[in-house]
Design a protein around this motif. Structure first.
Motif, PDB file in Angstrom:
ATOM      1  N   CYS A  41      10.354 -13.029 -23.215  1.00 24.27           N
ATOM      2  CA  CYS A  41      10.837 -11.653 -23.246  1.00 24.27           C
ATOM      3  C   CYS A  41      12.247 -11.630 -22.679  1.00 24.27           C
ATOM      4  N   ASP A  42      13.048 -10.679 -23.125  1.00 28.79           N
ATOM      5  CA  ASP A  42      14.412 -10.559 -22.612  1.00 28.79           C
ATOM      6  C   ASP A  42      14.472  -9.880 -21.254  1.00 28.79           C
ATOM      7  N   GLU A  43      13.361  -9.344 -20.789  1.00 31.49           N
ATOM      8  CA  GLU A  43      13.312  -8.608 -19.533  1.00 31.49           C
ATOM      9  C   GLU A  43      12.367  -9.293 -18.550  1.00 31.49           C
ATOM     10  N   LEU A  44      12.558  -8.970 -17.265  1.00 32.69           N
ATOM     11  CA  LEU A  44      11.572  -9.370 -16.268  1.00 32.69           C
ATOM     12  C   LEU A  44      10.264  -8.635 -16.521  1.00 32.69           C
ATOM     13  N   ILE A  45       9.157  -9.292 -16.265  1.00 35.53           N
ATOM     14  CA  ILE A  45       7.846  -8.655 -16.372  1.00 35.53           C
ATOM     15  C   ILE A  45       7.140  -8.808 -15.040  1.00 35.53           C
ATOM     16  N   LEU A  55       4.795 -12.845 -12.298  1.00 35.26           N
ATOM     17  CA  LEU A  55       6.173 -12.469 -12.639  1.00 35.26           C
ATOM     18  C   LEU A  55       6.703 -13.406 -13.712  1.00 35.26           C
ATOM     19  N   HIS A  56       7.268 -12.817 -14.752  1.00 36.86           N
ATOM     20  CA  HIS A  56       7.960 -13.564 -15.803  1.00 36.86           C
ATOM     21  C   HIS A  56       9.459 -13.337 -15.642  1.00 36.86           C
ATOM     22  N   SER A  57      10.217 -14.419 -15.517  1.00 33.56           N
ATOM     23  CA  SER A  57      11.667 -14.318 -15.457  1.00 33.56           C
ATOM     24  C   SER A  57      12.276 -15.494 -16.208  1.00 33.56           C
ATOM     25  N   MET A  58      13.582 -15.570 -16.187  1.00 30.80           N
ATOM     26  CA  MET A  58      14.251 -16.603 -16.979  1.00 30.80           C
ATOM     27  C   MET A  58      15.385 -17.236 -16.184  1.00 30.80           C
ATOM     28  N   LEU A  66       8.521 -18.688 -13.794  1.00 31.22           N
ATOM     29  CA  LEU A  66       7.337 -17.837 -13.702  1.00 31.22           C
ATOM     30  C   LEU A  66       6.639 -18.041 -12.368  1.00 31.22           C
ATOM     31  N   TYR A  67       5.938 -16.999 -11.930  1.00 31.56           N
ATOM     32  CA  TYR A  67       5.291 -17.022 -10.625  1.00 31.56           C
ATOM     33  C   TYR A  67       3.873 -16.461 -10.711  1.00 31.56           C
ATOM     34  N   LEU A  68       3.008 -16.992  -9.860  1.00 29.10           N
ATOM     35  CA  LEU A  68       1.654 -16.493  -9.686  1.00 29.10           C
ATOM     36  C   LEU A  68       1.390 -16.228  -8.207  1.00 29.10           C
ATOM     37  N   GLN A  69       0.735 -15.125  -7.915  1.00 29.13           N
ATOM     38  CA  GLN A  69       0.229 -14.908  -6.557  1.00 29.13           C
ATOM     39  C   GLN A  69      -0.927 -15.865  -6.308  1.00 29.13           C
ATOM     40  N   TRP A  85      -0.802 -22.163 -16.955  1.00 27.92           N
ATOM     41  CA  TRP A  85      -0.532 -21.386 -18.164  1.00 27.92           C
ATOM     42  C   TRP A  85      -1.700 -20.465 -18.505  1.00 27.92           C
ATOM     43  N   ASP A  86      -2.931 -20.940 -18.326  1.00 32.05           N
ATOM     44  CA  ASP A  86      -4.094 -20.091 -18.615  1.00 32.05           C
ATOM     45  C   ASP A  86      -4.118 -18.881 -17.686  1.00 32.05           C
ATOM     46  N   GLU A  87      -3.801 -19.097 -16.412  1.00 31.94           N
ATOM     47  CA  GLU A  87      -3.828 -17.975 -15.463  1.00 31.94           C
ATOM     48  C   GLU A  87      -2.685 -17.005 -15.734  1.00 31.94           C
ATOM     49  N   LEU A  88      -1.506 -17.529 -16.052  1.00 32.44           N
ATOM     50  CA  LEU A  88      -0.387 -16.649 -16.417  1.00 32.44           C
ATOM     51  C   LEU A  88      -0.740 -15.810 -17.645  1.00 32.44           C
ATOM     52  N   ALA A  89      -1.318 -16.442 -18.646  1.00 34.80           N
ATOM     53  CA  ALA A  89      -1.691 -15.707 -19.861  1.00 34.80           C
ATOM     54  C   ALA A  89      -2.703 -14.612 -19.555  1.00 34.80           C
ATOM     55  N   ALA A  90      -3.645 -14.900 -18.661  1.00 33.13           N
ATOM     56  CA  ALA A  90      -4.656 -13.903 -18.306  1.00 33.13           C
ATOM     57  C   ALA A  90      -4.035 -12.722 -17.572  1.00 33.13           C
ATOM     58  N   ARG A  91      -3.083 -12.996 -16.689  1.00 34.28           N
ATOM     59  CA  ARG A  91      -2.488 -11.908 -15.911  1.00 34.28           C
ATOM     60  C   ARG A  91      -1.478 -11.095 -16.714  1.00 34.28           C
ATOM     61  N   PHE A  92      -0.893 -11.707 -17.741  1.00 38.33           N
ATOM     62  CA  PHE A  92       0.057 -10.986 -18.582  1.00 38.33           C
ATOM     63  C   PHE A  92      -0.593 -10.381 -19.826  1.00 38.33           C
TER      64      PHE A  92
END
Length: 237
Positions: A41-45, A55-58, A66-69, A85-92
């Motif tokens: 994405c072009d934006e932070l999520i 958090l998704h950033s670039m 990318l970050y996970l709590q 990656w599986d946990e990031l996909a689940a949270r996003f």
């Protein structure tokens, strides 16, 4: 000039009877990764859910950050790439056609979340700047901004001293910087506690978090205040 980071020696030279420290440790950390994949994405999520914050950033057109709590004390070795990656996909996850791109993970680390402020930021000929004087959790993206603002205030003070011999701005350095530091500390605390899922939160606290998020999305005034704090506070307060 003390700009040697939080673990440097400059701050320790301030006498104990003069130093005042204020700190807060948060009950969670961030597992951060760098990945060789174009940002999705072009934006932070910022994502907040029952599974925790993400958090998704670039970093560039071809590198994502990318970050996970995660719980405090987490070992990055316990998180293989596929699990991350599986946990990031689940949270996003959203109801839509957007998907998170995956790629090779090139670095991973765990960052504890904390707030810290040392007062004063000047003692005699020693002037503290950046992480040597203050730490904020990265949720509000204020760490580097605060360091740069310290340097800007200090630069104006040195310029006046060199040109006129006046120490007026040098004498105000600590007061000027700390006013902004505390506003950034407040904002970072509010962002952090609103978006993260505390391990021991009761249902009341969780509902309050949702109420705070809904206020930002429903109120133009609340959204404008968040945007003003996020994009940058005035140099002087």
């Amino acid at each position: 000039m003390g700009c040697d980071g939080f673990h440097g020696i400059a701050r320790d030279t301030v006498p104990a009877e003069v130093s005042r420290t204020y700190e807060h440790d948060y009950p969670y950390s961030w597992l951060g990764i760098l990945a060789d994949v174009a940002p999705s994405c072009d934006e932070l999520i910022y994502a907040r859910g029952e599974r925790g914050f993400a958090l998704h950033s670039m970093r560039s057109p071809h590198v994502s950050r990318l970050y996970l709590q995660v719980p405090n004390g987490t070992d990055p070795a316990d998180w293989p790439d596929d699990r991350i990656w599986d946990e990031l996909a689940a949270r996003f996850a959203i109801d839509g056609d957007w998907t998170l791109g995956r790629g090779p993970v090139t670095a991973k680390s765990v960052t504890p979340m904390r707030s810290y402020v040392h007062e004063p930021m000047r003692h005699g000929r020693l002037l503290l700047a950046g992480d040597a004087a203050h730490i904020v959790p990265p949720t509000g993206a204020k760490g580097l901004n605060l360091a740069v603002s310290d340097v800007r205030v200090l630069g104006r003070a040195f310029t006046e001293w060199r040109r006129t011999g006046s120490e007026r701005l040098l004498d105000r350095y600590s007061q000027s910087c700390l006013a902004r530091v505390w506003q950034a500390t407040r904002f970072s605390y509010e962002m952090t506690t609103m978006l993260h899922t505390p391990p021991d939160a009761d249902p009341f606290e969780r509902r309050l978090q949702l109420a705070r998020l809904r206020r930002i999305t429903a109120s133009r005034h609340a959204a404008a205040e968040l945007a003003a704090n996020y994009t940058g506070l005035p140099l002087e307060w």
